[in-house]
Design a protein around this motif. Structure first.
Motif, mmCIF file in Angstrom:
data_model
loop_
_atom_site.group_PDB
_atom_site.id
_atom_site.type_symbol
_atom_site.label_atom_id
_atom_site.label_comp_id
_atom_site.label_asym_id
_atom_site.label_seq_id
_atom_site.Cartn_x
_atom_site.Cartn_y
_atom_site.Cartn_z
ATOM 1 N N GLY A 272 0.818 -1.209 0.000
ATOM 2 C CA GLY A 272 0.000 0.000 0.000
ATOM 3 C C GLY A 272 0.855 1.263 0.000
ATOM 4 O O GLY A 272 0.622 2.194 -0.777
ATOM 5 N N ARG A 273 1.848 1.289 0.890
ATOM 6 C CA ARG A 273 2.731 2.458 0.955
ATOM 7 C C ARG A 273 3.497 2.631 -0.368
ATOM 8 O O ARG A 273 3.652 3.757 -0.868
ATOM 9 N N ARG A 274 3.977 1.518 -0.904
ATOM 10 C CA ARG A 274 4.717 1.542 -2.175
ATOM 11 C C ARG A 274 3.844 2.087 -3.300
ATOM 12 O O ARG A 274 4.292 2.929 -4.100
ATOM 13 N N ALA A 275 2.598 1.628 -3.378
ATOM 14 C CA ALA A 275 1.692 2.093 -4.436
ATOM 15 C C ALA A 275 1.455 3.594 -4.336
ATOM 16 O O ALA A 275 1.402 4.299 -5.353
ATOM 17 N N GLY A 276 1.314 4.094 -3.105
ATOM 18 C CA GLY A 276 1.114 5.527 -2.918
ATOM 19 C C GLY A 276 2.303 6.334 -3.403
ATOM 20 O O GLY A 276 2.153 7.363 -4.077
ATOM 21 N N MET A 277 3.512 5.871 -3.074
ATOM 22 C CA MET A 277 4.719 6.599 -3.473
ATOM 23 C C MET A 277 4.923 6.540 -4.984
ATOM 24 O O MET A 277 5.381 7.512 -5.602
ATOM 25 N N ILE A 278 4.584 5.412 -5.591
ATOM 26 C CA ILE A 278 4.685 5.309 -7.048
ATOM 27 C C ILE A 278 3.717 6.274 -7.715
ATOM 28 O O ILE A 278 4.049 6.923 -8.715
ATOM 29 N N LYS A 279 2.521 6.416 -7.161
ATOM 30 C CA LYS A 279 1.566 7.393 -7.707
ATOM 31 C C LYS A 279 2.165 8.795 -7.675
ATOM 32 O O LYS A 279 2.062 9.558 -8.640
ATOM 33 N N ALA A 280 2.765 9.145 -6.543
ATOM 34 C CA ALA A 280 3.341 10.486 -6.405
ATOM 35 C C ALA A 280 4.398 10.751 -7.471
ATOM 36 O O ALA A 280 4.494 11.865 -8.010
ATOM 37 N N LEU A 281 5.173 9.736 -7.804
ATOM 38 C CA LEU A 281 6.312 9.916 -8.713
ATOM 39 C C LEU A 281 5.979 9.624 -10.174
ATOM 40 O O LEU A 281 6.844 9.766 -11.047
ATOM 41 N N THR A 282 4.731 9.199 -10.448
ATOM 42 C CA THR A 282 4.341 8.903 -11.837
ATOM 43 C C THR A 282 3.047 9.628 -12.209
ATOM 44 O O THR A 282 3.084 10.723 -12.752
ATOM 45 N N THR A 283 1.920 9.048 -11.883
ATOM 46 C CA THR A 283 0.643 9.625 -12.333
ATOM 47 C C THR A 283 0.331 10.971 -11.672
ATOM 48 O O THR A 283 -0.336 11.814 -12.268
ATOM 49 N N ASP A 284 0.808 11.190 -10.438
ATOM 50 C CA ASP A 284 0.543 12.454 -9.735
ATOM 51 C C ASP A 284 1.777 13.356 -9.706
ATOM 52 O O ASP A 284 1.919 14.200 -8.828
ATOM 53 N N VAL A 285 2.678 13.170 -10.677
ATOM 54 C CA VAL A 285 3.985 13.823 -10.601
ATOM 55 C C VAL A 285 3.895 15.349 -10.618
ATOM 56 O O VAL A 285 4.694 16.031 -9.951
#
Length: 253
Positions: free
Chosen positions: A21-34
């Motif tokens: 869950g934490r990993r998915a959130g951080m990936i969102k921040a650095l990709t789709t929500d960049v």
């Protein structure tokens, strides 16, 4: 900063779910929500950290005030380097520190709740099956998949998926499986084999035939529909799909 005080996973499976869950959130921040992430990391502000939550959400905030903190803290001051580096290098740097923090939190829980050698090994093996945040953000994970399966032709699979949906003007996507006859089952098995090691460009998870996927016509990365907020019905009306990262690149001066 309360990044986990209300949730204490106690088993290997619970810690792994917390990690994912934490990993998915951080990936969102650095990709789709960049774009939003970039804006929040204002160099004029104090030391900021990127936090991921078990709910797959992310937050840029100041570090915890209590010492020692409830959980290990992420890297401090990610905002200070934002304007002094190329954006891709800055995002890669944040991704590396995010990976380190995710492992620290997972094994903090392991130590706190007395995981033995076998539990720690099992937890690490489960984590190690997932691409790192760095690998997802830099595209390394996709390259590794190609190296592991040289016989898999992703261009071919995309064109096949495209032709099934009726024309070159339509974006490439794969719909959720529907009831099918024997011939369709054969096609489904072929599609699963071709796409089986494809990773979502947003969350880094593997392809699954029972989920809706869509391919960006610019970078040719595949995405879960839910990760980029595209439904099958909406995809039917998109002539050329651009993922959030490609759209942001075009829009940003």
């Amino acid at each position: 900063m309360d990044s986990g005080a209300l949730y204490n996973p106690r088993t290997v499976e619970e810690v792994f779910r917390d990690f994912r869950g934490r990993r998915a959130g951080m990936i969102k921040a650095l990709t789709t929500d960049v774009d939003e992430f970039h804006q929040q990391c204002d160099p004029e502000k104090e030391n900021l950290c990127l936090y991921g939550f078990p709910s797959e959400q992310w937050e840029v905030n100041l570090p915890a005030e209590e010492v020692p903190p409830e959980l290990p803290e992420p890297a401090l001051g990610i905002n200070f380097a934002r304007d002094g580096m190329q954006e891709k290098d800055w995002l890669s740097l944040v991704a590396v520190h995010s990976d380190a923090w995710l492992l620290a939190v997972a094994f903090y829980f392991g130590a706190r709740f007395g995981f033995d050698k076998n539990d720690r090994k099992r937890l690490f093996n489960m984590i190690n099956e997932l691409p790192t945040v760095f690998e997802v953000v830099t595209g390394t994970a996709k390259k590794q998949v190609k190296e592991k399966s040289p016989n898999t032709n992703h261009s071919s699979s995309k064109s096949k998926s495209n032709s099934k949906k009726g024309g070159e003007s339509q974006p490439k996507y794969s719909k959720v499986a529907q009831p099918k006859d024997e011939d369709e089952e054969g096609l489904e098995e072929e599609d699963e084999e071709e796409h089986g090691e494809t990773l979502c460009g947003a969350c880094g998870e593997n392809y699954a035939s029972d989920e809706f996927w869509i391919c960006c016509d610019i970078c040719e990365k595949w995405f879960h529909g839910k990760c980029v907020k595209i439904t099958p019905a909406r995809a039917e009306h998109i002539k050329q799909y651009k993922c959030p990262s490609c759209s942001n690149k075009r829009a940003r001066p």
